[in-house]
Design a protein around this motif. Structure first.
Motif, PDB file in Angstrom:
ATOM      1  N   LEU A   1       4.356   9.906  -7.421  1.00  0.00           N
ATOM      2  CA  LEU A   1       5.343  10.182  -8.475  1.00  0.00           C
ATOM      3  C   LEU A   1       4.665  10.421  -9.822  1.00  0.00           C
ATOM      4  O   LEU A   1       5.065  11.324 -10.581  1.00  0.00           O
ATOM      5  N   LEU A   2       3.639   9.625 -10.146  1.00  0.00           N
ATOM      6  CA  LEU A   2       2.929   9.808 -11.406  1.00  0.00           C
ATOM      7  C   LEU A   2       2.229  11.170 -11.455  1.00  0.00           C
ATOM      8  O   LEU A   2       2.268  11.871 -12.477  1.00  0.00           O
ATOM      9  N   VAL A   3       1.622  11.562 -10.353  1.00  0.00           N
ATOM     10  CA  VAL A   3       0.971  12.867 -10.298  1.00  0.00           C
ATOM     11  C   VAL A   3       2.005  13.978 -10.440  1.00  0.00           C
ATOM     12  O   VAL A   3       1.786  14.962 -11.160  1.00  0.00           O
ATOM     13  N   TRP A   4       3.146  13.824  -9.790  1.00  0.00           N
ATOM     14  CA  TRP A   4       4.192  14.841  -9.873  1.00  0.00           C
ATOM     15  C   TRP A   4       4.709  14.979 -11.310  1.00  0.00           C
ATOM     16  O   TRP A   4       4.882  16.088 -11.821  1.00  0.00           O
ATOM     17  N   PHE A   5       4.958  13.839 -12.002  1.00  0.00           N
ATOM     18  CA  PHE A   5       5.442  13.892 -13.383  1.00  0.00           C
ATOM     19  C   PHE A   5       4.402  14.515 -14.313  1.00  0.00           C
ATOM     20  O   PHE A   5       4.742  15.317 -15.189  1.00  0.00           O
ATOM     21  N   SER A   6       3.145  14.165 -14.121  1.00  0.00           N
ATOM     22  CA  SER A   6       2.113  14.747 -14.987  1.00  0.00           C
ATOM     23  C   SER A   6       1.989  16.248 -14.729  1.00  0.00           C
ATOM     24  O   SER A   6       1.766  17.029 -15.654  1.00  0.00           O
TER      25      SER A   6
ATOM     26  N   LEU B   1       0.821  -1.201   0.000  1.00  0.00           N
ATOM     27  CA  LEU B   1       0.000   0.000   0.000  1.00  0.00           C
ATOM     28  C   LEU B   1       0.865   1.265   0.000  1.00  0.00           C
ATOM     29  O   LEU B   1       0.605   2.207  -0.763  1.00  0.00           O
ATOM     30  N   LEU B   2       1.903   1.302   0.803  1.00  0.00           N
ATOM     31  CA  LEU B   2       2.810   2.451   0.837  1.00  0.00           C
ATOM     32  C   LEU B   2       3.526   2.617  -0.509  1.00  0.00           C
ATOM     33  O   LEU B   2       3.707   3.739  -1.006  1.00  0.00           O
ATOM     34  N   GLY B   3       3.936   1.517  -1.113  1.00  0.00           N
ATOM     35  CA  GLY B   3       4.592   1.561  -2.432  1.00  0.00           C
ATOM     36  C   GLY B   3       3.651   2.094  -3.501  1.00  0.00           C
ATOM     37  O   GLY B   3       4.046   2.898  -4.355  1.00  0.00           O
ATOM     38  N   ALA B   4       2.379   1.652  -3.465  1.00  0.00           N
ATOM     39  CA  ALA B   4       1.395   2.110  -4.443  1.00  0.00           C
ATOM     40  C   ALA B   4       1.131   3.607  -4.282  1.00  0.00           C
ATOM     41  O   ALA B   4       1.033   4.352  -5.272  1.00  0.00           O
ATOM     42  N   ILE B   5       1.039   4.056  -3.018  1.00  0.00           N
ATOM     43  CA  ILE B   5       0.823   5.486  -2.773  1.00  0.00           C
ATOM     44  C   ILE B   5       2.011   6.294  -3.282  1.00  0.00           C
ATOM     45  O   ILE B   5       1.849   7.341  -3.914  1.00  0.00           O
ATOM     46  N   LEU B   6       3.225   5.814  -3.013  1.00  0.00           N
ATOM     47  CA  LEU B   6       4.415   6.509  -3.488  1.00  0.00           C
ATOM     48  C   LEU B   6       4.456   6.550  -5.009  1.00  0.00           C
ATOM     49  O   LEU B   6       4.781   7.589  -5.606  1.00  0.00           O
TER      50      LEU B   6
END
Length: 114
Positions: free
Chosen positions: A22-27, A13-18
């Motif tokens: 990251l995906l939101v930050w890149f977009s 769960l922590l890995g998925a949130i991270l």
């Protein structure tokens, strides 16, 4: 070491949130750079050539001529000053046509040799 004893599901769960962060930050960075490019393109002022500048000067001269003609029209009959603007300009257009000052009246005269 209590941190290492977390269940595997919590680590996933922590890995998925991270990963989502990251995906939101890149977009967000991608959108920001696109927006910056668009703003730069819109911020650039088009370069006008000297020919276009000469056309603008001609328009100003024509406007001055129209102003002079309108003043002459108003001086001919002081009662016209009391008319509403719409009626003043309608009468001015008619006056110009009678005097042969309209562009299309000049064409009609040159095409009709009568």
């Amino acid at each position: 070491m209590p941190v290492l004893e977390l269940p595997m599901a919590l680590w996933l769960l922590l890995g998925a949130i991270l990963l989502l962060l990251l995906l939101v930050w890149f977009s967000q960075m991608s959108t920001s750079s696109r927006l910056r490019r668009i703003e730069e393109q819109l911020g650039k002022k088009p370069h006008h050539s000297q020919e276009e500048g000469a056309g603008a000067a001609d328009t100003g001269a024509e406007s001055g001529e129209q102003t002079r003609l309108f003043q002459e029209f108003m001086m001919e009959d002081p009662k016209r000053a009391g008319l509403p603007k719409k009626e003043q300009f309608a009468a001015f257009r008619k006056w110009r046509a009678e005097k042969g000052l309209n562009w299309n009246s000049n064409i009609n005269k040159s095409s009709n040799p009568t």
